[in-house]
Enzyme design. Sequence first.
Site, PDB file in Angstrom:
ATOM      1  N   ARG A 257      18.671   8.295 -29.801  1.00 28.84           N
ATOM      2  CA  ARG A 257      17.711   7.523 -29.021  1.00 28.84           C
ATOM      3  C   ARG A 257      18.466   6.814 -27.900  1.00 28.84           C
ATOM      4  O   ARG A 257      19.097   5.784 -28.131  1.00 28.84           O
ATOM      5  CB  ARG A 257      17.032   6.500 -29.946  1.00 28.84           C
ATOM      6  CG  ARG A 257      15.788   5.850 -29.373  1.00 28.84           C
ATOM      7  CD  ARG A 257      15.362   4.669 -30.230  1.00 28.84           C
ATOM      8  NE  ARG A 257      16.186   3.507 -29.943  1.00 28.84           N
ATOM      9  CZ  ARG A 257      16.385   2.487 -30.782  1.00 28.84           C
ATOM     10  NH1 ARG A 257      15.836   2.489 -31.964  1.00 28.84           N
ATOM     11  NH2 ARG A 257      17.155   1.455 -30.429  1.00 28.84           N
ATOM     12  N   HIS A 261      14.293   0.903 -28.806  1.00 34.01           N
ATOM     13  CA  HIS A 261      13.242   1.373 -29.727  1.00 34.01           C
ATOM     14  C   HIS A 261      11.919   1.537 -28.980  1.00 34.01           C
ATOM     15  O   HIS A 261      11.268   2.568 -29.046  1.00 34.01           O
ATOM     16  CB  HIS A 261      13.086   0.392 -30.884  1.00 34.01           C
ATOM     17  CG  HIS A 261      11.895   0.642 -31.747  1.00 34.01           C
ATOM     18  ND1 HIS A 261      11.748   1.803 -32.486  1.00 34.01           N
ATOM     19  CD2 HIS A 261      10.772  -0.098 -31.985  1.00 34.01           C
ATOM     20  CE1 HIS A 261      10.587   1.752 -33.138  1.00 34.01           C
ATOM     21  NE2 HIS A 261       9.981   0.619 -32.845  1.00 34.01           N
ATOM     22  N   TYR A 270      22.391  -4.723 -30.267  1.00 39.13           N
ATOM     23  CA  TYR A 270      22.850  -4.327 -31.602  1.00 39.13           C
ATOM     24  C   TYR A 270      23.651  -3.025 -31.642  1.00 39.13           C
ATOM     25  O   TYR A 270      24.033  -2.568 -32.696  1.00 39.13           O
ATOM     26  CB  TYR A 270      21.675  -4.265 -32.588  1.00 39.13           C
ATOM     27  CG  TYR A 270      20.479  -3.457 -32.121  1.00 39.13           C
ATOM     28  CD1 TYR A 270      20.487  -2.074 -32.176  1.00 39.13           C
ATOM     29  CD2 TYR A 270      19.337  -4.094 -31.616  1.00 39.13           C
ATOM     30  CE1 TYR A 270      19.399  -1.333 -31.761  1.00 39.13           C
ATOM     31  CE2 TYR A 270      18.229  -3.368 -31.188  1.00 39.13           C
ATOM     32  CZ  TYR A 270      18.270  -1.976 -31.264  1.00 39.13           C
ATOM     33  OH  TYR A 270      17.189  -1.260 -30.838  1.00 39.13           O
TER      34      TYR A 270
END
Lengths: 351, 326
Positions: A257, A261, A270
């Site tokens: 990805r 998100h 993160y």
Amino acid sequence: MPEKILESFEIRRLEILDPKGEVDESLMPSLSADEIKKMYELLILSRTFDQRAIDLQREGRLGTYASILGQEATQVGSAFTIKKSDWIFPSFREMGVYMTLGYPIHQLYQYWAGDERGLKAPKDLNIFPICVPIGTQMLHAAGAAMAAKYKRDPIAVITYFGDGATSEGDFHEAFNMAGVFKLPVVFICQNNHWAISLPRERQTAAKTLAQKAYAYGFEGIQLDGNDIFAVYKGTKDAIEKARRGEGPVFIECVTYRMSSHTTADDATRYRSKEEVEMWKLKDPILRLKLFMERKGLWTEPYQKEIEERSRQIIDEAVKVAESVEPPHPEDMFTYTYAKPTFRQLKQMEDF
Amino acid sequence: MPVITYREALNQALREEMRRDERVFLMGEEVGLYQGAYKVSQGLLEEFGEKRVIDTPITEEAFTGVGVGAAMVGLRPVIEMMTFNFSIVAMDQIVNSAAKIRYMSGGQFKIPMVIRGPGGAAHSLAAQHSQSLEAWFCYVPGLKVVMPGVPKDAKGLLKSAIRDDNPVIFIEGELLYGTKGEVPEGEYTIPLGKADIKRKGSDVTIIAYSKMVLLAMEAAEELAKEGIEVEIVDPLTLKPLDETTILNSVRKTNRVVIVEEGWEFGGFGAQIAEIIYRKAFDYIDAPIERVAARNVPMPYAKNLEMATIPNKARVIEAVKKVLYFD
């Protein structure tokens, strides 16, 4: 008495096209030059759609959107082999599947802008509504597959989900049902390494996701999800197997990805820059381009031409989407039940 | 009219609808070979085969979700919950999928599916297996909720539920399966959303459903000896609710007792009371009384269980209270 080995398994990993654009000819599926170009054009169209969706969200013209950046080959490659008679149960990060199936693009923007009528599929496409709860669509796919068997319909049902969904009960229960009843389902996991901020290693202690299928009595394979030929071949074989009535297959497509998100998330908080940079080198579009260039299928003018064409398609889709009248309040009552209830009819009078 | 059990009535409904429509199939735990945990599916495997009477693994969320998927593509599944207590693990598929897919797809997909099985307390099955969950389902737009109390209603309503194009939660009474009643001969259905007057009376209206209808009948017989004539309204379908029949009765008797087996707080009876207060306030001569389960998990001990669920004495007491007796 010595101990016996009752069962053991191996997990196959399929790779055909490497990041440098070189292919393993012995594994290469038979695809014409036109088909390969078509795949490439769909990858570009999907990426153009995606970038525009993010831009529109930033301008307040779309709601929260889940980017497919980096996962285009998994989506285009798998959908490329789906027939119109097959059924598809997506999650929410499969816009490339929609592009490949020829879904009306303006309806996708309409949906992401908050108008559920965008999910009303054209009559000749068996694609089910985007499913935001994690993994619930896998059971619906198993149900449609059971119905296909019931009606002796020689089709396959394809369902998509992410690595995070493999921890859900619905994943395990759907796998179990598919295994027990030998249902014609192809389970496609887009393992993009991140479930919001949780890395794949924290999702399961298993070495691969693919191996989970073996506990349910059917085959699981892993493949390079950024390698469109591997995705195409793996999916094609699985779909054909399902159509022959030989039961389900689980395909773990290992991809990444590249984006956050959703537009409501910031992945830089993160995960490391290094990791993202490393995956950039494995870009699914770049490697197909290198392959095509080597085969004489790619030139600069061709690139310009398809980028321009994609832009035009997307411009037009956005224009159409934004010209659609917002839904009437009556709709929310109309679609709850087959016929509105007495109380709904009362509430409808407020509008 | 033939007299048959509640169980036989349900079995007839299933058999008739499966004969009538090739798309109807039954799926759940122990429905086939074992003939149903409560024998509702007796003989169905024999008649319809494994294709249409499907024994599943122990996986409520799965067979509910599989039912949704099958319904989306044109079949008409009947899903058996061995008991409705087990529907709790399938709640996501019921609430988020079955109830919402029609709406979220802009009417593109309908979910003609029945989820049926026993609910309520039986004898000493303890807290996790003795629940009345109808209020949960009634809360969710997109679901219909049906709770028959007698064999005739069980058969006619189940047939209608199977033919309905919406997901229908069909809650049977665990202690009702062996009860008997008259059932019309031949083909009939009872429409969803229509209440039934189970007993005519002029002094008090008791609104009760499922097993509580039988309790209300017993109480009414006893009260009749004292000259109190009770009218019993059985909603049959809790959602959509037939408000008209309820309100007409209330406007006639002016006094109301609502009896339900579920918990009192947040129970379905509270919704009925709200409707009556709002729409028939001027007709009420006494505050509405509710008889419901005590607000505790169902005890395992027999004496405590009996102290928890509504009984005849409590119903009689409530009736007298709304009549300002004693």
